[in-house]
Design an enzyme around this catalytic site. Structure first.
Site, PDB file in Angstrom:
ATOM      1  N   TYR A  53      -6.179   5.731  -5.654  1.00 34.26           N
ATOM      2  CA  TYR A  53      -5.668   5.693  -4.711  1.00 34.26           C
ATOM      3  C   TYR A  53      -4.722   6.750  -5.338  1.00 34.26           C
ATOM      4  CZ  TYR A  53      -0.246   4.585  -3.487  1.00 34.26           C
ATOM      5  OH  TYR A  53       0.645   5.123  -3.314  1.00 34.26           O
ATOM      6  N   GLU A  66       3.789   8.039  -8.584  1.00 27.29           N
ATOM      7  CA  GLU A  66       3.144   7.792  -8.386  1.00 27.29           C
ATOM      8  C   GLU A  66       2.224   6.544  -9.158  1.00 27.29           C
ATOM      9  OE1 GLU A  66       1.923   6.879  -5.183  1.00 27.29           O
ATOM     10  OE2 GLU A  66       2.508   8.057  -4.146  1.00 27.29           O
ATOM     11  N   LEU A 105      10.368  -0.328 -17.411  1.00 26.82           N
ATOM     12  CA  LEU A 105      10.610  -0.234 -16.970  1.00 26.82           C
ATOM     13  C   LEU A 105       8.548  -1.103 -16.329  1.00 26.82           C
ATOM     14  CD1 LEU A 105       9.651   3.448 -15.031  1.00 26.82           C
ATOM     15  CD2 LEU A 105      10.025   1.480 -14.374  1.00 26.82           C
ATOM     16  N   CYS A 142       8.036  -6.930  13.617  1.00 24.45           N
ATOM     17  CA  CYS A 142       7.504  -6.238  14.478  1.00 24.45           C
ATOM     18  C   CYS A 142       8.694  -5.842  16.237  1.00 24.45           C
ATOM     19  CB  CYS A 142       7.097  -7.114  14.860  1.00 24.45           C
ATOM     20  SG  CYS A 142       5.842  -8.414  14.081  1.00 24.45           S
ATOM     21  N   CYS A 148       8.728  -2.269  14.818  1.00 24.04           N
ATOM     22  CA  CYS A 148       7.890  -1.492  14.467  1.00 24.04           C
ATOM     23  C   CYS A 148       7.382  -0.401  15.358  1.00 24.04           C
ATOM     24  CB  CYS A 148       6.497  -2.338  14.264  1.00 24.04           C
ATOM     25  SG  CYS A 148       5.221  -1.161  12.835  1.00 24.04           S
ATOM     26  N   ASP A 180      -3.269   1.204  -0.889  1.00 24.86           N
ATOM     27  CA  ASP A 180      -2.203   0.417  -1.914  1.00 24.86           C
ATOM     28  C   ASP A 180      -2.002  -0.474  -0.916  1.00 24.86           C
ATOM     29  OD1 ASP A 180      -0.921   1.106   0.023  1.00 24.86           O
ATOM     30  OD2 ASP A 180       0.858   1.674  -1.690  1.00 24.86           O
TER      31      ASP A 180
END
Length: 432
Positions: free
Chosen positions: A122, A39, A82, A201, A204, A140
């Site tokens: 988060y 994460e 990174l 969409c 989805c 997030d």
């Protein structure tokens, strides 16, 4: 939004995720340390970029204890490329807290996890839900986008109050006993289907009740005020080439212990004239797009930049150099500023005495620099090799502790910000 539509969203999204979830290395098990590392790495960074870094990092630091005990330089080197290096430092500091407070085991306690260095709402929610299946939201940017569209929320997601309300909404949607999978499903939908610019969409799984789509607002949601653009900053960098026993090597320095890119290694560089000053000069007025051809820079401007670079390094760092030519340019983007790095090939002269450097940091420095250039040229003239070698030995011994001579074989021993990593790699390729 009706209760039926909310239940539909949770049910259909969870079913879709369990059938279509990606195989990712941090999903191999529910080890809270592995999830925590993933994460942190995934903040501001794409999944496909993170995967090889994550695998190398976990091979090297498989437990919180291994990370806590590692030298910081080793951790930064493993993180190299990174970006956002404060993440690595905070992660290691958090691991040290886990070792000292919790016997090396990430605790199944939200307050304790939230108290770890660098762990915000988060990350705490992700760890608690994915590792321990606790019904905690993990909100997030992906999640705010998905929920803003599905529920047609038109509040500005850049406002803290909006985030708080979306966290409450996300918590209310978590199916009993499936917090980890549900939170990952939300993230997955935002990453793969409900994307920022081109939402898919038609594919989805929750399209049927999406209020944003039905209102024709899927392309304008979520509402987010634009952040202030990063401030451009000119940096003048020196590729200082070695001679004698250091022929083929480059001089690098370590940044201070605190502040931007703390303790990382770089080429010696300085701040150039401000953008306002550059606008009054012959410098190109607009930044070019990535990949576009650079506007030509007048030779006079290059000479001025070389002079500023020479004077400033002598006055501030006691490093006397002689710039010989412009090598190239690079760009480094931070969240709050953009470095336009102009790189010059320079020859190493010698280290000034500390008192002399302080006295000559102003107008007198020009005369000293000119004098030093003459001495340097004399020392390296074909007829004065012994004098040059003696001067080199004296000056190498007086290098500040934060300076090093390195060759390409030494790159693995030092952690560099991306911009200097790119510059050095390109330089070594051109001289091979």
């Amino acid at each position: 939004m009706t209760t039926e539509a909310a239940e539909y969203f949770s049910r259909e999204l969870l079913g879709w995720y369990r059938q279509n979830k990606r195989v990712l290395p941090w999903r191999m098990n529910r080890d809270p340390y592995r999830i925590w590392v993933s994460e942190v790495m995934l903040q501001q960074t794409r999944v496909d970029t993170v995967i090889p870094y994550y695998e190398r990092f976990m091979d090297k630091f498989p437990t919180a204890e291994a990370l806590a005990e590692a030298p910081e330089a080793e951790v930064l080197k493993c993180w190299e490329g990174l970006g956002y290096y404060s993440r690595a430092r905070n992660l290691q500091a958090g691991a040290q807290e886990v070792v000292s407070r919790h016997d090396g085991v990430v605790p199944d306690d939200k307050a304790a996890v939230s108290a770890l260095r660098g762990v915000g709402p988060y990350t705490a929610g992700a760890i608690m839900s994915i590792a321990f299946n606790r019904p905690e939201p993990a909100v997030d940017g992906n999640v705010m986008r998905v929920l803003s569209r599905y529920f047609c929320l038109e509040d500005d997601i850049a406002k803290p109050s909006t985030r708080v309300s979306i966290e409450k909404l996300a918590a209310s949607l978590i199916p009993e006993g499936a917090a980890g999978d549900f939170n990952q499903a939300l993230m997955e939908l935002g990453a793969l289907v409900c994307t920022p610019k081109s939402p898919g969409c038609l594919t989805c799984p929750v399209m049927a009740h999406c209020e944003g789509r039905m209102a024709g607002k899927e392309h304008i949601l979520p509402i987010k005020t634009k952040a202030k653009p990063p401030r451009p900053e000119l940096r003048l960098a020196a590729l200082v080439t070695g001679t004698g026993s250091h022929a083929g090597k480059i001089l690098i320095r370590q940044r201070p212990d605190t502040g931007l890119l703390a303790r990382m290694w770089e080429l010696p560089h300085i701040a150039g004239p401000s953008i306002a000053a550059a606008e009054d000069s012959d410098m190109p007025k607009k930044r070019r797009r990535a990949g576009a051809k650079a506007e030509p820079v007048p030779q006079r401007v290059r000479e001025e930049q070389m002079d500023i670079l020479c004077r400033t390094l002598a006055g501030e760092e006691r490093v006397l150099i002689r710039p010989t030519s412009w090598w190239g340019e690079a760009e480094h983007v931070f969240s709050h500023l953009v470095w336009d790095v102009q790189v010059y090939i320079t020859e190493f002269g010698f280290m000034l005495e500390e008192a002399a450097a302080a006295q000559e940091a102003s107008a007198l420095l020009a005369d000293r620099a000119a004098e030093a250039h003459a001495v340097y040229a004399w020392q390296h003239d074909a007829g004065n090799e012994p004098a040059a070698e003696a001067a080199e030995a004296d000056n190498l011994a007086s290098l500040p502790a934060n300076y090093r001579w390195i060759g390409p074989e030494d790159m693995s021993n030092y952690a560099f910000p991306n911009v200097f990593l790119r510059i050095l790699r390109e330089y070594w390729e051109t001289v091979d």
